[in-house]
Design a protein around this motif. Sequence first.
Motif: not given
Length: 387
Positions: A157-161, A166-172, A186-189
């Motif tokens: 279900l998910i395009d990991w690239d 992409g434009p959305v910051r993600v934090s898990i 965090d994809n911005r860290l």
Amino acid sequence: MADAEAPPPRHRRRSREAMPLPECVALVLQGGGALGSFQAGVIEALAEGEVEIDWVAGISIGAINAAIVAGNPPARRIERLRAFWDTVTAALPSFPIFEDERVREAVHEWSAMAVITQGVPGFFRPRPWPPALAVPGTCGALSFYDTEPLRATLDTLIDWDLLNDGPVRVSIGAVDILSGNFHFFDNRLGCRIDARHIMASGALPPGLPPVEIDGRLYWDGGLVSNTPLTHVLDHQNEAMLVFQCDLFSAAADAPRTLMDVMAREKEIRYSSRTRQVSAEALRRSDMRAAIRRVLDKLPGDLAQDRDVAALAALATEHPLSLVQLIHRANAWEGGSRDYEFSQRTMREHWQSGRAAVAETMANSRVLAQNIVDGRTAAFDLTPRHHH
């Protein structure tokens, strides 16, 4: 992209309801298992209102919903969310709606028991052997269920690239088992997020196994805090509108049965950090305002003083509008509400999420004015009724 095609500055954005949107719009998603379909309804309603999400942070089931949002283009997000929720509720089709709440509660508990014995399609399945018979230290010895089905579901279900670049910051959020500390991927860290990170965030023991990432073992982030709001506020560097999806209500009626006790205990445990974090954010805002008032009274020749400059930096305010969208449980939902994966309940929670956004938008005048004025405030604009 040519200048003529560039989007307008973020501060000029408007939702379809003409509500002004600040530089950053964040979606904060709690953990809560089966209750996560409420978040899917929120996401769908925000998309229909043309509210663009810039940052999504999640824990446990919130991490799954967050990854689906960031890992798909806007036009496919709702389709992929529906695919996930249809998959995990496929084993328990819609049951009839009974007028007697005691009967419906009994059916609800039966559905939850089916999950305990059979697992959840595309999510987790029972292990063939009990943990006591497994080799110590293996996943089989540390959990009752196998979560490999979830890995396959996420990869489908998910395009990991797209999620990472992409434009959305993600934090898990997850918990490092060895240190006991909260940790955010965090994809911005500098983190490349994949299925392991999402699975780690939802690895609630002893049901689900820990997940190893770079030599460290991780469990469900809800063990430390069920909301990733702290991480978002700690890294805020611009005006922000935050939609906080709470799956457990802090306020509720007094329990009358043992099942009520179980339900209320979970609500208090999983909602307490949300109230604590939001209250702290408002307290910090008041403190910064007080510092600014004091600085305004100082003689001008002190402006270059190092200590005064340090205080001025501490007093810098990035406006925050925190909107709480709270799932308020039905009267017949007991302590097993977070693992009752029936289609009927999923659809009701989904619709409740949509309704929470609609009610918020219908009463959003004060929120819109707060954004325009650049103030910091928290809002719960949804009614406090129980269905």
